[in-house]
Scaffold this active site. Structure first.
Site, PDB file in Angstrom:
ATOM      1  N   HIS A 184       0.834  -1.216   0.000  1.00  0.00           N
ATOM      2  CA  HIS A 184       0.000   0.000   0.000  1.00  0.00           C
ATOM      3  C   HIS A 184       0.867   1.264   0.000  1.00  0.00           C
ATOM      4  CE1 HIS A 184      -3.651  -2.363   1.028  1.00  0.00           C
ATOM      5  NE2 HIS A 184      -2.802  -3.077   1.731  1.00  0.00           N
ATOM      6  N   SER A 314      15.321  18.859 -17.047  1.00  0.00           N
ATOM      7  CA  SER A 314      14.438  20.013 -17.046  1.00  0.00           C
ATOM      8  C   SER A 314      15.035  21.132 -17.870  1.00  0.00           C
ATOM      9  CB  SER A 314      14.206  20.500 -15.609  1.00  0.00           C
ATOM     10  OG  SER A 314      13.467  21.708 -15.597  1.00  0.00           O
ATOM     11  N   LYS A 320      18.562  18.889 -12.583  1.00  0.00           N
ATOM     12  CA  LYS A 320      17.525  17.876 -12.393  1.00  0.00           C
ATOM     13  C   LYS A 320      17.726  16.725 -13.385  1.00  0.00           C
ATOM     14  CE  LYS A 320      12.555  17.732 -11.484  1.00  0.00           C
ATOM     15  NZ  LYS A 320      12.136  16.561 -12.252  1.00  0.00           N
ATOM     16  N   GLU A 327      10.031   5.905 -17.641  1.00  0.00           N
ATOM     17  CA  GLU A 327       8.911   6.669 -18.177  1.00  0.00           C
ATOM     18  C   GLU A 327       8.591   6.254 -19.612  1.00  0.00           C
ATOM     19  OE1 GLU A 327       9.580  10.743 -15.530  1.00  0.00           O
ATOM     20  OE2 GLU A 327      10.168  10.712 -17.647  1.00  0.00           O
TER      21      GLU A 327
END
Length: 462
Positions: A184, A314, A320, A327
């Site tokens: 969870h 980015s 970043k 992805e």
């Protein structure tokens, strides 16, 4: 003004202009004119299968005494050029065409006939010779099966084996590291990285096993059913001979479908294969998402691992770095699931003796196979193989995990365990330290019962 020169071709509907350089004829040109829809031609693997099927058909007709040897040889030589991709620019017909794929079948017939005529020095007819003993209604379903089978065997299964090997190698490298398990998305009992990676590897191996099983039905070919499944205008042994020749040429054990009526009117095997690809897509999504969570941070996330830094993350935030491979894999999975929905709808379009969404089945099925294979290799090489483990972060979280108290349940009971866990969490203290205060257990007993590595092995600690 266009400089294109044209010649005049004729078919049963009359005359029309065809680009002078084109190997195709009138029927292909009509399809080009009729279907300016997506700009997507039929997939390369499908065109290759068309070439192989035409090669096998000519060979079968020659063996059965229906086609003269010089013409058969010329057709076969030309068909293998099609299979090899030498003339792909002469297969311009859009995926969204006639539902039987007749336009693509005639495209192959016309291109091969033109090349064979030049090779043989005598007239080779697209219908009478190249399409002898065939109908678009059995050729196209056969090509769907042949192209998908070859793509799975030659592209996808090796890619999945490569991914499974990468997971095995990584597990051998970092498998002994103990980390906080999560259910969870909440802290749970410890696991090792080896156990986690082993779960992923099992998913990939099961995907391969499912695809292997599906191939038993995907290798059954419609060829020989001709127009409606009855085999009209084809020799009774034609379908079997085509399957034998295709098997010899490809190394795959193709066989003639037991029911040509099923083979023409349904795409059940393709729907099944797509379903297995969907399962693989779901598995890859799970793995990709786990990697993204484990990599999250570097300061405010879980930060258990660091994926390879592949590119700036980015355009506005310097420094970043994002988990780009997971992805991309997740997006591939989404596309495959969408393709599967299209194939399922197309599979429902078997009206009486023919399915009439064959080209879109071929397009989506082959795209799914291709992008899953490529994504699996990217995941193996650019994410799994190169990630590093942040053991300091892992150990910091593990030591303070209040759920470790679960191991004390058989000794102190659930209620006392809950009391220890809540106090440890509230005060931000290790479970062992709080249990020492609230129970009669000795340090030696607590060390033994709460050893994280020991807890990954299951069972009750006495």
């Amino acid at each position: 003004m266009s400089d294109t020169k044209y010649r005049t071709e004729r078919d049963s509907m009359g005359e029309l202009r065809v680009p002078e350089h084109a190997l195709w004829g009138a029927q292909t040109q009509r399809a080009v004119d009729n279907f300016p829809i997506s700009g997507l031609p039929m997939p390369r693997q499908f065109i290759a299968a068309l070439g192989l099927v035409k090669w096998a058909a000519a060979g079968a007709n020659a063996e059965l005494g229906l086609l003269s040897n010089p013409i058969a040889v010329a057709i076969q030589q030309s068909a293998l050029r099609v299979a090899a991709g030498e003339v792909d620019e002469h297969f311009p017909i859009d995926v969204f065409q006639t539902g039987s794929g007749t336009s693509s079948n005639m495209n192959a017939n016309e291109v091969i006939a033109r090349m064979a005529t030049e090779a043989a020095g005598s007239d080779v007819h697209p219908n009478d010779h190249v399409n002898m003993s065939q109908s678009s209604n059995d050729v196209i379903p056969t090509c769907v099966h042949v192209s998908a089978t070859l793509a799975i065997r030659n592209e996808l299964l090796p890619a999945l084996s490569h991914l499974a090997d990468a997971l095995k190698t990584k597990a051998e490298e970092v498998g002994s590291v103990v980390k906080t398990g999560r259910t969870h998305l909440m802290d749970a009992m410890p696991v090792t990285l080896g156990q986690e990676l082993g779960g992923w590897r099992s998913q990939i191996e099961h995907a391969s096993e499912r695809l292997d099983d599906t191939m038993k039905r995907l290798t059954a070919l419609a060829q020989g059913g001709t127009a409606v499944g009855s085999g009209i205008n084809a020799h009774a042994k034609f379908g079997d001979k085509v399957a034998v020749l295709l098997s010899e040429q490809t190394g795959v054990d193709f066989h003639s479908a037991a029911s040509k009526f099923e083979a023409l009117s349904t795409q059940d095997a393709a729907v099944e294969a797509s379903g297995q690809l969907r399962v693989l897509a779901v598995s890859l999504t799970k793995i990709a998402n786990d990697l993204r969570w484990m990599n999250s941070g570097p300061l405010a996330g879980i930060g258990e691992i660091e994926l390879p830094a592949l590119q700036p993350g980015s355009s506005i935030m310097p420094g970043k770095v994002n988990p780009v491979i997971p992805e991309a894999v997740a997006m591939v999975a989404a596309q495959v699931i969408g393709n599967d929905a299209t194939i399922a709808m197309a599979g429902q379009s078997g009206n009486f003796q023919l399915n009439v969404m064959l080209p879109v089945v071929a397009h989506n099925l082959l795209q799914s196979i291709e992008i899953l294979a490529n994504a699996s290799r990217c995941l193996a090489d650019s994410a799994i193989a190169g990630f590093t483990v942040n053991e300091a972060n892992i150990n910091r979280a593990l030591d303070r995990n209040p759920i470790l108290v679960t191991a004390l349940n058989p000794v102190i009971g659930y209620e006392k365990g809950a009391e220890v866990a809540k106090k440890a969490y509230k005060e931000g203290r290790p479970v062992k330290e709080v249990a020492r205060e609230l129970t009669d257990l000795t340090d030696e007993e607590l060390d033994r019962l709460l050893d994280p590595a020991g807890l990954t092995e299951g069972g009750i600690k006495h």
